[in-house]
Design a protein around this motif. Structure first.
Motif, PDB file in Angstrom:
ATOM      1  N   PRO B 135      65.311   3.044  -8.209  1.00 41.87           N
ATOM      2  CA  PRO B 135      63.894   2.923  -7.878  1.00 41.87           C
ATOM      3  C   PRO B 135      63.467   3.967  -6.845  1.00 41.87           C
ATOM      4  O   PRO B 135      64.281   4.430  -6.045  1.00 41.87           O
ATOM      5  CB  PRO B 135      63.776   1.513  -7.290  1.00 41.87           C
ATOM      6  CG  PRO B 135      65.150   1.090  -6.947  1.00 41.87           C
ATOM      7  CD  PRO B 135      66.108   1.896  -7.748  1.00 41.87           C
ATOM      8  N   SER B 136      62.213   4.325  -6.893  1.00 42.27           N
ATOM      9  CA  SER B 136      61.662   5.258  -5.913  1.00 42.27           C
ATOM     10  C   SER B 136      60.233   4.825  -5.648  1.00 42.27           C
ATOM     11  O   SER B 136      59.745   3.869  -6.256  1.00 42.27           O
ATOM     12  CB  SER B 136      61.681   6.675  -6.475  1.00 42.27           C
ATOM     13  OG  SER B 136      60.771   6.733  -7.561  1.00 42.27           O
ATOM     14  N   VAL B 137      59.586   5.535  -4.755  1.00 38.94           N
ATOM     15  CA  VAL B 137      58.218   5.170  -4.405  1.00 38.94           C
ATOM     16  C   VAL B 137      57.331   5.230  -5.640  1.00 38.94           C
ATOM     17  O   VAL B 137      56.404   4.437  -5.796  1.00 38.94           O
ATOM     18  CB  VAL B 137      57.700   6.093  -3.282  1.00 38.94           C
ATOM     19  CG1 VAL B 137      56.232   5.835  -3.011  1.00 38.94           C
ATOM     20  CG2 VAL B 137      58.522   5.889  -2.027  1.00 38.94           C
ATOM     21  N   GLU B 139      58.606   5.070  -8.860  1.00 37.54           N
ATOM     22  CA  GLU B 139      59.201   4.203  -9.889  1.00 37.54           C
ATOM     23  C   GLU B 139      59.526   2.869  -9.237  1.00 37.54           C
ATOM     24  O   GLU B 139      60.698   2.541  -9.068  1.00 37.54           O
ATOM     25  CB  GLU B 139      60.516   4.823 -10.380  1.00 37.54           C
ATOM     26  CG  GLU B 139      60.360   6.009 -11.271  1.00 37.54           C
ATOM     27  CD  GLU B 139      60.663   5.650 -12.719  1.00 37.54           C
ATOM     28  OE1 GLU B 139      60.508   4.454 -13.094  1.00 37.54           O
ATOM     29  OE2 GLU B 139      61.053   6.556 -13.464  1.00 37.54           O
ATOM     30  N   ASN B 140      58.493   2.117  -8.850  1.00 37.65           N
ATOM     31  CA  ASN B 140      58.779   0.951  -8.008  1.00 37.65           C
ATOM     32  C   ASN B 140      58.528  -0.383  -8.709  1.00 37.65           C
ATOM     33  O   ASN B 140      58.105  -1.347  -8.098  1.00 37.65           O
ATOM     34  CB  ASN B 140      58.038   1.055  -6.677  1.00 37.65           C
ATOM     35  CG  ASN B 140      56.530   1.125  -6.879  1.00 37.65           C
ATOM     36  OD1 ASN B 140      56.066   1.167  -8.031  1.00 37.65           O
ATOM     37  ND2 ASN B 140      55.779   1.121  -5.809  1.00 37.65           N
ATOM     38  N   GLY B 141      58.804  -0.418  -9.996  1.00 39.17           N
ATOM     39  CA  GLY B 141      58.757  -1.687 -10.727  1.00 39.17           C
ATOM     40  C   GLY B 141      59.816  -2.633 -10.181  1.00 39.17           C
ATOM     41  O   GLY B 141      60.732  -2.222  -9.455  1.00 39.17           O
ATOM     42  N   SER B 142      59.702  -3.904 -10.510  1.00 39.49           N
ATOM     43  CA  SER B 142      60.646  -4.897 -10.009  1.00 39.49           C
ATOM     44  C   SER B 142      62.022  -4.678 -10.639  1.00 39.49           C
ATOM     45  O   SER B 142      62.158  -3.994 -11.650  1.00 39.49           O
ATOM     46  CB  SER B 142      60.147  -6.301 -10.335  1.00 39.49           C
ATOM     47  OG  SER B 142      60.286  -6.549 -11.719  1.00 39.49           O
ATOM     48  N   ASP B 143      63.019  -5.275 -10.030  1.00 35.12           N
ATOM     49  CA  ASP B 143      64.372  -5.192 -10.576  1.00 35.12           C
ATOM     50  C   ASP B 143      64.411  -5.721 -12.001  1.00 35.12           C
ATOM     51  O   ASP B 143      65.055  -5.153 -12.879  1.00 35.12           O
ATOM     52  CB  ASP B 143      65.335  -6.010  -9.698  1.00 35.12           C
ATOM     53  CG  ASP B 143      65.562  -5.346  -8.349  1.00 35.12           C
ATOM     54  OD1 ASP B 143      65.371  -4.125  -8.245  1.00 35.12           O
ATOM     55  OD2 ASP B 143      65.934  -6.068  -7.408  1.00 35.12           O
ATOM     56  N   LEU B 144      63.706  -6.812 -12.236  1.00 39.83           N
ATOM     57  CA  LEU B 144      63.730  -7.408 -13.566  1.00 39.83           C
ATOM     58  C   LEU B 144      63.074  -6.492 -14.587  1.00 39.83           C
ATOM     59  O   LEU B 144      63.603  -6.301 -15.691  1.00 39.83           O
ATOM     60  CB  LEU B 144      63.026  -8.775 -13.541  1.00 39.83           C
ATOM     61  CG  LEU B 144      62.951  -9.504 -14.882  1.00 39.83           C
ATOM     62  CD1 LEU B 144      64.328  -9.744 -15.470  1.00 39.83           C
ATOM     63  CD2 LEU B 144      62.205 -10.836 -14.724  1.00 39.83           C
ATOM     64  N   ARG B 146      62.810  -3.335 -14.482  1.00 37.94           N
ATOM     65  CA  ARG B 146      63.744  -2.217 -14.653  1.00 37.94           C
ATOM     66  C   ARG B 146      64.869  -2.607 -15.635  1.00 37.94           C
ATOM     67  O   ARG B 146      65.226  -1.851 -16.536  1.00 37.94           O
ATOM     68  CB  ARG B 146      64.342  -1.891 -13.278  1.00 37.94           C
ATOM     69  CG  ARG B 146      65.129  -0.620 -13.147  1.00 37.94           C
ATOM     70  CD  ARG B 146      65.404  -0.366 -11.662  1.00 37.94           C
ATOM     71  NE  ARG B 146      64.130  -0.343 -10.946  1.00 37.94           N
ATOM     72  CZ  ARG B 146      63.392   0.758 -10.805  1.00 37.94           C
ATOM     73  NH1 ARG B 146      63.859   1.909 -11.236  1.00 37.94           N
ATOM     74  NH2 ARG B 146      62.236   0.700 -10.205  1.00 37.94           N
ATOM     75  N   LEU B 167      68.613 -14.310 -12.211  1.00 37.83           N
ATOM     76  CA  LEU B 167      67.548 -13.603 -11.495  1.00 37.83           C
ATOM     77  C   LEU B 167      67.790 -13.648  -9.983  1.00 37.83           C
ATOM     78  O   LEU B 167      67.535 -12.686  -9.272  1.00 37.83           O
ATOM     79  CB  LEU B 167      66.189 -14.219 -11.850  1.00 37.83           C
ATOM     80  CG  LEU B 167      64.948 -13.521 -11.263  1.00 37.83           C
ATOM     81  CD1 LEU B 167      64.909 -12.034 -11.602  1.00 37.83           C
ATOM     82  CD2 LEU B 167      63.672 -14.197 -11.756  1.00 37.83           C
ATOM     83  N   PRO B 171      69.001  -8.707  -7.642  1.00 41.10           N
ATOM     84  CA  PRO B 171      68.845  -7.568  -6.735  1.00 41.10           C
ATOM     85  C   PRO B 171      70.182  -7.049  -6.190  1.00 41.10           C
ATOM     86  O   PRO B 171      70.446  -5.849  -6.234  1.00 41.10           O
ATOM     87  CB  PRO B 171      67.958  -8.128  -5.612  1.00 41.10           C
ATOM     88  CG  PRO B 171      67.161  -9.201  -6.288  1.00 41.10           C
ATOM     89  CD  PRO B 171      68.125  -9.834  -7.263  1.00 41.10           C
ATOM     90  N   ARG B 175      72.230  -3.311  -7.250  1.00 45.02           N
ATOM     91  CA  ARG B 175      72.536  -2.307  -6.223  1.00 45.02           C
ATOM     92  C   ARG B 175      74.038  -2.142  -6.044  1.00 45.02           C
ATOM     93  O   ARG B 175      74.526  -1.048  -5.811  1.00 45.02           O
ATOM     94  CB  ARG B 175      71.851  -2.692  -4.914  1.00 45.02           C
ATOM     95  CG  ARG B 175      70.348  -2.401  -5.001  1.00 45.02           C
ATOM     96  CD  ARG B 175      69.502  -3.109  -4.002  1.00 45.02           C
ATOM     97  NE  ARG B 175      68.080  -2.834  -4.216  1.00 45.02           N
ATOM     98  CZ  ARG B 175      67.307  -3.489  -5.098  1.00 45.02           C
ATOM     99  NH1 ARG B 175      67.825  -4.457  -5.834  1.00 45.02           N
ATOM    100  NH2 ARG B 175      66.040  -3.158  -5.253  1.00 45.02           N
TER     101      ARG B 175
END
Lengths: 682, 682
Positions: B135-137, B139-144, B146, B167, B171, B175
């Motif tokens: 993720p980046s500023v 590309e900041n969709g939620s983990d789910l 993504r 769920l 996170p 990571r």
């Protein structure tokens, strides 16, 4: 481990706790909730208590000299090392919230309406009455297949599943009702394949009772539960109170820190909110004499952090750049999984969020209004600890969130307090004499100043010339003007007129600076959205202001201090708790449920200070009402008090002052920026 | 309430129980399982124990004079009113089951095969590896979101839900694996809308471990768990043991009675089977060093009562006319709901049943064979406490169930016992000398007679002329022939050659009559199905015999006594535990899962004695091999022993005897009918 007894007064509640526990937790264990903004770090000074008997281990922390003189200690820094008797002053206690139930004193009904008629009734759960043939040797299908055939006869078809609980009870239920039964069907949306049905509950005979559901708003500060008759959408009971998570901190950031850095912290917070909700639910059910069993659905709206904490999702990355939530769409779970004390298999729908700082409460609010139906541009603002906003029309929607700081919720202000009885809600300052008239919530003796009172104070201090456009205090020849421990301050209420009776309620220069930052952030956010769309403020045809705080806002004062855009008052609507309203709509209509998903995807999230003009806007907005007076023509038109006082020369002076103030504001903004980098939305 | 201490020997296990508890339960509380056919009614005499110390309250019950003389008491009728030391004889104890793990000594591989290749691999759970962008500023969709995009890239689309557990962990998992992850996807069938996908588990990084699943057979007597590598379908571990529900009764009827008439009874039974399964699961996981977490799916097959008890469904109406189960299709639940100690969100699929007495075990067995693919008529028989059968081909299938009684499982026969070490499995009787040669399971000293040994005994007693075609004993001049307490009996093993050493193992005339009723019921059921379809026995091209019992059946003896139709041996296949085989297929293939639902609907359930010829057929089948010898040409062709003994006159004598026998059988059948009316399938 040794255990110690602590008696809390004046409640006279006794609790046994392990030696070494801090008094904040001990109070929680006794069911008494103390204020906490800092989450037990000893920095907010809110949980002051008095030791009446016994010798605890006192650890210091940020306590005002006044409080120290009164013999108070901070509960969060005081460890139980002895049997104690402790007094909790009213000020340190979480009180009932005036507006927390989602009803408001002022809902401008002419500007808001119930979209349920537009969406149509297709509730999350409905009841279907069936009449089944009695089984016989030749008609010997299972109870479940008999029930499904009965539903088919009523036009209910498709993939119908049944909850294990309902199936377990089915044989007895069907026979008890002599093969008449009432089936509660939940409709779970599936984006691709259309709704999927589940039998949640089967009642013996033909029940005339409607299916009941809950519309829930989980605010950072307050939680609200509406008990809804799902056959009509009527709200039967409204309940609200403070979110018990407050004992772990007042804002989402301190709660995320507790959730992620304390052992079991996430579960602490999950339990705290679930217990809060269960308390509200229990009270609503008691009022209507309903069983938990009868509540067969719930829709929850909350900001992204609240949704995470409610579901027990890891919120850690919401706080860290690039601010990634675990999810923005949440799985439909069962009440038992959520811990809600209703029918354990009731579906619990959590409304989707847009991003880490634009949550399901905003999506829910957007359900309640009709931005997506109009050509004209609408601004939606929800003001709380964070300010969340949406600007848009049927073709586009942008949203953003800015940290307002805790000012308007009573934090960071010497005599700030929540909107509970005794809080100053309105005030007038007589020009010249500087005499102050205050109105408090509930008409009680004043105890502090609510957010709406602070806005009034700011507007009035400015209009009588006590503060200048940059918020600096001008000495006025009045005993209310004085220099306190933290610089210039103005006395709003003399000690003898307060509830406590022992200290004057004042507003200080540093309070004013905090308020300027809060209102500046909100206005800068609005301006940044407008500029992104290359629109002037006048382009906004409608402004919906949500939130309990919004409901008591003095519109004129809010415009005069530059919190809200200078638009004709008729464009403004105060819609109260739009989050719980949207939850109800989602509870009641498939269209609303589907629309929530669509809206969450349609809104473009604008990260403030990422490739936009927010920082410049913020600096420009640290004035009363703004550096650029042309943005506030109705305010600029009124002669400034400085002009009154200083005659023609006053205008130049005001300009100079503005220039000086701008530099000052710049450095303040810089501080704000540094803080923001640590935890953007604090 | 006073508590008493009971020490069980020779295990030397001590338990403290409330005064007044019976010893059967006290033993269960100590983790020791005693036999029980009657469900603690004191009528089966199976739970005899010896009081070594202390004075309990002894309540009598059905205990043989022999056992009384040995000082034994029935555990279920003996109340703990004193501190006790109690010895549990081996005979009274539930022992490990020889074949309970679903592997068999004799699987005729040439006649059975694995249909997985035909069905194709589409397991209930599969793993998908994803590589996600960091993720980046921007590309900041939620983990789910993504994760869902990552799955889409791998071709996985549609309505994908995620379990709350997965769920919650998402996170950290993403990571930890630096945005490489392995997703376990469950595919839940929906009849109308096609499969629905759920993310059950997410692992950090790219896991090479396969998803593991369980194929489970819940038999009334034995439970079997196969641990399956779901990437290939390979069975890694096989485990089996007795169903702990046996402590509440040996057959489904006594268990239903316990479930419905004892307080908490249903939960007792649910827990008993779940604990049995968890024991097997734990052992399989230990062998492969796997965590519970890694087991992500289970498919369960069992008869309708077993499925109800496993799911905690009310089984009461299965037992009462018109025999209505709560359900024949069962909801897919999560392992945590079932109580299975695997991944708590693993889907648990219970295979559908046809009717109250034709369950998911039969549907599962039908998955394992290919009746629905062939023009030729196939007979499928699963012999246990109940005999369940399916007759059919690609165009039609009928099924029925008949009560076999507990004979072949060791019940109702003086020296009957389960197929455990020491049970006589085969026997030969020398014509003329009547000397007996027995073979026991495990080669141990004989302790009793297993079902297969009883079939041998029946065939051999007949072939050497000790019993006639109606099962009546003919006196032979041999010391093994004698009159016992309950009439004529024949000694199979002398006391000194037995394990116990204190009594002769005999088979009595009443044992023989019980066996005749059991085999008669089975054959009558087959004939009734044939006659319903107007087919002769020869029309059956293939016979599949399922069940552990079937695996050790002596085919020739079974035909000679008239248990099985007189068909050429090459038409018979012994397929072992087809229930667990079908479970594995359903675990491994969507085709099998869908087919299970289709099969359950395709099979027409024939209620025996409802508008068909079952009763007449039953009476006719109470002979060795049958009243109508033309049905058993290969048996009739062998000269009868009576003919040998009595010369030419023997034929007439045999006919007379048959006539007499027929009358006798009629009245026996009547008794059977009366019993059946009470609880048809007992």
């Amino acid at each position: 481990m040794n255990r110690r007894t602590v008696r809390f007064m004046p409640d006279n509640r006794v609790v046994q706790v392990p030696e070494g526990m801090d008094l904040h937790r001990a109070a929680a264990a006794a069911g008494l909730e103390l204020k906490s903004v800092c989450g037990g770090e000893g920095t907010c000074g809110r949980c002051a208590v008095k030791i009446l008997e016994g010798k605890p281990e006192v650890g210091g922390g940020n306590l005002s000299p006044r409080a120290k003189k009164q013999g108070l200690v901070l509960a969060c820094r005081t460890l139980v090392t002895d049997d104690l008797v402790v007094e909790i002053p009213a000020d340190s206690r979480l009180a009932d919230h005036q507006l927390a139930d989602g009803s408001t004193g002022r809902v401008l009904a002419e500007n808001t309406y119930d979209r349920l008629a537009e969406f149509g009734l297709s509730p999350l759960c409905r009841k279907v009455k069936v009449k089944l043939p009695e089984p016989s040797v030749t008609e010997n299908g299972s109870d479940l297949s008999r029930l499904l055939l009965g539903l088919k006869e009523q036009g209910v078809e498709g993939d119908i599943t049944i909850s294990l609980d309902a199936l377990r009870a089915l044989p007895e239920t069907l026979r008890q009702g002599s093969w008449d039964a009432t089936v509660t069907l939940a409709e779970i949306s599936c984006r691709e394949t259309g709704p999927r049905l589940e039998i949640v509950r089967v009642e013996a005979g033909h029940s005339e009772a409607p299916p009941y559901g809950l519309a829930i708003d989980i605010g950072t500060t307050s939680n609200v539960v509406h008990l809804v008759d799902m056959s009509t959408g009527t709200v039967l009971e409204r309940r609200g109170t403070y979110n018990r998570q407050a004992m772990y901190g007042d804002d989402v950031i301190t709660r995320i820190i507790h959730a992620t850095e304390e052992k079991g912290g996430l579960n602490d917070l999950r339990k705290a909110v679930v217990e809060t909700l269960n308390g509200l639910i229990e009270s609503a059910l008691l009022a209507r004499d309903l069983d938990q069993e009868e509540i067969v659905a719930a829709v929850v709206a909350g900001n992204t952090t609240m949704a995470h904490l409610f579901l027990g999702l890891w919120p850690g990355y919401i706080r860290l750049e690039p601010y990634i939530p675990a999810a923005t769409s949440f799985p439909v779970i069962r009440a038992a999984e959520a811990g809600l004390q209703i029918n354990p298999v009731a579906p619990v729908l959590t409304l989707p969020a847009v991003a880490s700082y634009v949550g399901g409460d905003i999506v829910s609010g957007m359900l309640a209004i009709d931005v997506e139906e109009h050509e004209e541009v609408t601004l939606f603002i929800d003001i709380g600890t964070n300010g969340e906003m949406v600007l848009g029309n049927k073709d586009w929607m942008i949203t953003c969130s800015c940290s307002m700081g805790p000012c308007f919720e009573g934090g960071g202000i010497t005599f700030g307090m929540r909107a509970v009885p005794g809080a100053i809600q309105r005030l007038e300052i007589e020009p010249g004499t500087y005499e102050v008239k205050v109105t408090t919530i509930g008409g009680a003796r004043p105890r502090g100043i609510a957010g709406t009172g602070l806005i009034d104070a700011l507007a009035k201090l400015r209009s009588v010339g006590i503060i200048d456009r940059a918020g600096a205090f001008h000495r006025v020849p009045n005993r209310r003007w004085r220099t306190g421990a933290e610089g210039p301050e103005f006395v709003l209420v003399w000690a003898e007129d307060t509830e406590q009776g022992n200290q004057d309620i004042v507003i200080s220069e540093s309070d004013v600076k905090n308020l300027l930052r809060a209102k500046g952030a909100a206005y800068a956010a609005i301006r940044t959205m407008l500029q992104t769309m290359e629109l002037p403020p006048e382009a906004i045809s409608r402004v919906f202001i949500a939130g309990a705080f919004g409901s008591y806002l003095n519109l004129r004062d809010s415009i005069e201090i530059g919190l809200l855009p200078d638009l004709p008052p008729e464009r403004y609507s105060f819609i109260g708790n739009s989050s719980v309203k949207g939850s109800r709509l989602a509870l009641m209509s498939r269209v609303a449920r589907d629309k929530a998903e669509t809206l969450a995807h349609q809104m473009t999230n604008l990260e403030l200070s990422e490739g936009n003009t927010f920082m410049e806007e913020f600096v420009s907005a640290l004035f009363l009402p703004h550096t650029d007076l042309s943005l506030f023509p109705s305010v600029a038109a009124v002669p400034s008090p400085d002009a009154n006082a200083a005659g023609a020369a006053g205008t130049a002076a005001a300009s100079n002052e503005a220039a000086v103030g701008a530099g000052e504001a710049q450095s303040q903004a810089q501080t704000q920026v540094n803080n923001e980098n640590e935890g953007q939305h604090s």
